[in-house]
Every structure is written in structure tokens, then in C-alpha cells.
Design a protein around this motif. Structure first.
Motif, PDB file in Angstrom:
ATOM      1  N   ASP A  82       0.853  -1.198   0.000  1.00 57.76           N
ATOM      2  CA  ASP A  82       0.000   0.000   0.000  1.00 57.76           C
ATOM      3  C   ASP A  82       0.890   1.250   0.000  1.00 57.76           C
ATOM      4  O   ASP A  82       1.794   1.367   0.833  1.00 57.76           O
ATOM      5  CB  ASP A  82      -0.869  -0.049   1.267  1.00 57.76           C
ATOM      6  CG  ASP A  82      -1.979   0.980   1.276  1.00 57.76           C
ATOM      7  OD1 ASP A  82      -2.408   1.411   0.189  1.00 57.76           O
ATOM      8  OD2 ASP A  82      -2.426   1.334   2.389  1.00 57.76           O
ATOM      9  N   HIS A  83       0.646   2.164  -0.919  1.00 60.33           N
ATOM     10  CA  HIS A  83       1.372   3.441  -0.968  1.00 60.33           C
ATOM     11  C   HIS A  83       2.895   3.292  -1.008  1.00 60.33           C
ATOM     12  O   HIS A  83       3.605   3.961  -0.235  1.00 60.33           O
ATOM     13  CB  HIS A  83       0.987   4.350   0.214  1.00 60.33           C
ATOM     14  CG  HIS A  83      -0.423   4.817   0.150  1.00 60.33           C
ATOM     15  ND1 HIS A  83      -0.841   5.818  -0.695  1.00 60.33           N
ATOM     16  CD2 HIS A  83      -1.540   4.395   0.805  1.00 60.33           C
ATOM     17  CE1 HIS A  83      -2.145   6.004  -0.536  1.00 60.33           C
ATOM     18  NE2 HIS A  83      -2.599   5.139   0.340  1.00 60.33           N
ATOM     19  N   HIS A 180      -7.848   9.757   3.697  1.00 64.20           N
ATOM     20  CA  HIS A 180      -7.421   8.790   4.707  1.00 64.20           C
ATOM     21  C   HIS A 180      -7.816   9.239   6.113  1.00 64.20           C
ATOM     22  O   HIS A 180      -7.976  10.433   6.364  1.00 64.20           O
ATOM     23  CB  HIS A 180      -5.899   8.603   4.639  1.00 64.20           C
ATOM     24  CG  HIS A 180      -5.451   7.932   3.385  1.00 64.20           C
ATOM     25  ND1 HIS A 180      -4.796   8.590   2.387  1.00 64.20           N
ATOM     26  CD2 HIS A 180      -5.600   6.657   2.951  1.00 64.20           C
ATOM     27  CE1 HIS A 180      -4.535   7.744   1.394  1.00 64.20           C
ATOM     28  NE2 HIS A 180      -5.013   6.560   1.705  1.00 64.20           N
ATOM     29  N   HIS A 213      -9.122   4.733  -2.466  1.00 63.03           N
ATOM     30  CA  HIS A 213      -8.467   4.794  -1.157  1.00 63.03           C
ATOM     31  C   HIS A 213      -9.383   5.539  -0.182  1.00 63.03           C
ATOM     32  O   HIS A 213     -10.415   6.093  -0.576  1.00 63.03           O
ATOM     33  CB  HIS A 213      -7.126   5.523  -1.275  1.00 63.03           C
ATOM     34  CG  HIS A 213      -6.055   4.658  -1.839  1.00 63.03           C
ATOM     35  ND1 HIS A 213      -4.995   4.205  -1.104  1.00 63.03           N
ATOM     36  CD2 HIS A 213      -5.903   4.121  -3.081  1.00 63.03           C
ATOM     37  CE1 HIS A 213      -4.228   3.443  -1.868  1.00 63.03           C
ATOM     38  NE2 HIS A 213      -4.753   3.372  -3.080  1.00 63.03           N
ATOM     39  N   GLY A 214      -8.983   5.564   1.072  1.00 62.37           N
ATOM     40  CA  GLY A 214      -9.688   6.383   2.058  1.00 62.37           C
ATOM     41  C   GLY A 214     -11.162   6.064   2.166  1.00 62.37           C
ATOM     42  O   GLY A 214     -11.995   6.954   2.270  1.00 62.37           O
ATOM     43  N   ASN A 256     -10.297   0.415  -0.329  1.00 57.69           N
ATOM     44  CA  ASN A 256      -9.313   0.327   0.756  1.00 57.69           C
ATOM     45  C   ASN A 256      -9.912   0.697   2.107  1.00 57.69           C
ATOM     46  O   ASN A 256     -10.503   1.770   2.254  1.00 57.69           O
ATOM     47  CB  ASN A 256      -8.165   1.296   0.491  1.00 57.69           C
ATOM     48  CG  ASN A 256      -7.226   0.810  -0.587  1.00 57.69           C
ATOM     49  OD1 ASN A 256      -7.517  -0.145  -1.295  1.00 57.69           O
ATOM     50  ND2 ASN A 256      -6.095   1.479  -0.713  1.00 57.69           N
TER      51      ASN A 256
HETATM   52 ZN   LIG Z   1      -4.567   4.782   0.797  1.00 58.22          ZN
END
Ligand SMILES: [Zn+2]
Ligand SMILES: O=C(CO)COP(=O)(O)O
Ligand SMILES: O=C[C@H](O)COP(=O)(O)O
Ligand SMILES: [Zn+2]
Length: 312
Positions: A82-83, A180, A213-214, A256
Motif C-alpha cells: 500500500d502506498h 485517509h 483509497h480512504g 481500501n
Molecule cells: Zn490509501
């Protein structure tokens, strides 16, 4: 079954109108809570490890925990970075057995994002590993003024075709208003994702898997429990689940979730300590915490992502 890539998972999710949950893992109880839920529901699964998780728990421990989950569940599981913030980190995870990596160069200028993503894709594909890339920066509470004033943080749909064709990435994370953490929207405002931006992206990339994401929904039952039992998280707000459901039905194939795991665990442990002040055996409070994760993940799989009984 060995660890798998997301290729088949995403194809089925795209065509089936559902999404796969990508849950962050940091220790054994988190891995167990997530994977026990997925096993009971026969759900395909992405377990993801951040740079911070790797620094906390060590690559080998996380790798072996996930391998144990593969053996225990028999599920198709993808192990994803991730990231990833550099080629070197992505390479280290590819060399160390991950089946998917994210290179997040979205804060860099467009040309530089293309350059670094392309380099990761070449190495990853040579090793049978898939790559998620990102365009646009996720909104945060502090960015809100800037976002609405200039629209600069959302993904620019006119950039996506060039980006995907030049990099060869396998999936694309986009910014449509998620962020996030546990404080995603200002209290009193109506949380609303930019589905118009998503639609524009999908028009330009038909059939291509999109990532969100988030995407924690920050369940208020956990926030209330945390605040009731000594915590202090005023104004914690997530993405409404009906909007996540809408995303899951679209080209969004990966959603995510990390903060909701943290909230489930923390709320349960705070409550446990308040009610059992004399207990000090970690198994006593980690057992209900693991169970809370399991129940939360089962709810996501069935009621939000729609990926139950899609593993085989
Ligand atoms: Zn993320
Ligand atoms: O996007 C995430 C991990 O990459 C997690 O997002 P949340 O903070 O909303 O759980
Ligand atoms: O996107 C961030 C994830 O929630 C991982 O968080 P972390 O970097 O604190 O492990
Ligand atoms: Zn990013």
C-alpha cells in the motif's frame, strides 16, 4: 492455493458489479479477524501492507502471517504493498514475495509520476506482479477550501488515458473526495463523492479497474464507544456506505479500508478495559478485538462490497 495477483479478481469484480476489500494488516489478530470473515463468506481478499506496517511488524513476519492465512482459509488472497513511495520499496516487496504493489507518485508532477510508475511496472511485470498507480491527491479536511476553489486535487479525467497507456499500470487509484483517516468531512457538511469525475474516468478507460483509497465509513457505534470509554474523537466522519455501495457496483474494483479496523479494535479494547480493570492478559482483550474486526469485515463484504461467495 498460492498468493494470487488481482488480475482475475478484478476481471470478475468489474463484470460482476462488485468490489474486493483491501484491508491493511499490521499484526496477527488483524490478519485473523479479516481472513476468518472472508473464509466464512468465501470472499476474495486483498491484504495490504504499508511502509509503516513493514517498519512496525517486519516484512518476514507479515509475509508469514499472510501465508498462514492462505493455508488456513484456502482463499485466493493477494498480498499488496500500500502506498509504495519509491522504486526501491516496490522492488523490495516484489523480491520478497508480494503479488501486487502500489507506486504512489501522485504528489509528483505528471511526467515524473509516469516515469517512476513505468519503471515499477517494468520490474513488476517481469516478476509476475501487478501494479496499482495513482492520479490526483486525496482530499483532506484541510484541503477542502483549495479543492472547491480550484478543483485541483481531484483526478483530472483528461489525463487518465495517457497515464495508463504510457505506464502500463494494471489499476488506477483516483481522487473523488475520499481521504485517509477518521476525519473525512467537516461536521455539518454533507459527505458527497464526485461520481461525475468517476464517470468521466470510466468513459475514458472502459473495462479498466479503478481503486478507491480512504474508504472507511467510520461507523459511529465505534466512535461513540471510544468516546464513552475514555477516548476523544469528536467529529470523526467517514464515507457513507450507500456511496461505497454505488462505487462498488461501478468500475471500482478495489476499496481500501484501514481506519475502520483500527476503530473496531480500539473501541472494543477500551470497552473491555473499562469493564475489566483488573485484567492484564493480552489474550483477554485481543480476543474480542479480533472478533469485532471479523464482524465489521463480514458486514463490509456482504453489505457494502458485495463480494461474498465470489472467491471461486
Ligand atoms: Zn490509501
Ligand atoms: O486508503 C487506505 C489505505 O491505503 C485506508 O483508508 P481509510 O483511512 O479510510 O481506512
Ligand atoms: O493509507 C494509509 C493506510 O491507512 C496505512 O496507514 P499507515 O501508513 O499508518 O500504516
Ligand atoms: Zn496518494
Amino acid at each position: 492455493m498460492p498468493l494470487v495477483t488481482t488480475t482475475e479478481m478484478f476481471k470478475k469484480a468489474y463484470n460482476g458489479g462488485y468490489a474486493i476489500g483491501a484491508f491493511n494488516v499490521n499484526n496477527m489478530e488483524i490478519v485473523q479477524g479479516i481472513t476468518e470473515a472472508a473464509k466464512e463468506l468465501e470472499a476474495p481478499l486483498i491484504l495490504q501492507v504499508s511502509k509503516g506496517a513493514r517498519a512496525y511488524a517486519n516484512h518476514t513476519y507479515l509475509m508469514k502471517l499472510v501465508e498462514a492465512a492462505v493455508i488456513e482459509t484456502g482463499l485466493p488472497i493477494c498480498l499488496h504493498l500500500d502506498h509504495g513511495d519509491s522504486f526501491e520499496l516496490c522492488k523490495s516487496c516484489i523480491d520478497g514475495g508480494f503479488t501486487s504493489v502500489m507506486i504512489d507518485a501522485s504528489s509528483k508532477p505528471f511526467a515524473e509520476n509516469i516515469e517512476i510508475t513505468k519503471k515499477v511496472v517494468e520490474y513488476a511485470h517481469d516478476h509476475g506482479v501487478v501494479v496499482e498507480a495513482e492520479l490526483g491527491t486525496l482530499a483532506g479536511i484541510e484541503d477542502e477550501v483549495q479543492v472547491s476553489a480550484e478543483d485541483s486535487s481531484y483526478t483530472h479525467p483528461e489525463e487518465v488515458e495517457e497515464f495508463v497507456s504510457k505506464t502500463g499500470c494494471d489499476s488506477l487509484a483516483i481522487a473523488i473526495g475520499t481521504s485517509h483517516g477518521a476525519y473525512k468531512f467537516k461536521p455539518g457538511t454533507k459527505p458527497q463523492l464526485r461520481f461525475d469525475v468517476l464517470d468521466e474516468v470510466v468513459k475514458r478507460l472502459p473495462g479498466f479497474p479503478i481503486v478507491l483509497h480512504g474508504s472507511s465509513s467510520v461507523p459511529q457505534e465505534f466512535v461513540e464507544k471510544i468516546n464513552k470509554f475514555g477516548g476523544n474523537m469528536p467529529g470523526a466522519i467517514g464515507v457513507p456506505e450507500d456511496q461505497l455501495r454505488q462505487a462498488a457496483r461501478s468500475a471500482v474494483c478495489k476499496i481500501n479500508i484501514d481506519s475502520d479496523l483500527r476503530l473496531a479494535m480500539t473501541a472494543t479494547i477500551r470497552e473491555y478495559f473499562a469493564e475489566h480493570p483488573g485484567d492484564f492478559d493480552p489474550r483477554q482483550y485481543l480476543k474480542p478485538a479480533r472478533q469485532a474486526i471479523k464482524e465489521m469485515v463480514a458486514h463490509k463484504i456482504v453489505d457494502v462490497l458485495g463480494c461474498d461467495h465470489k472467491a471461486f
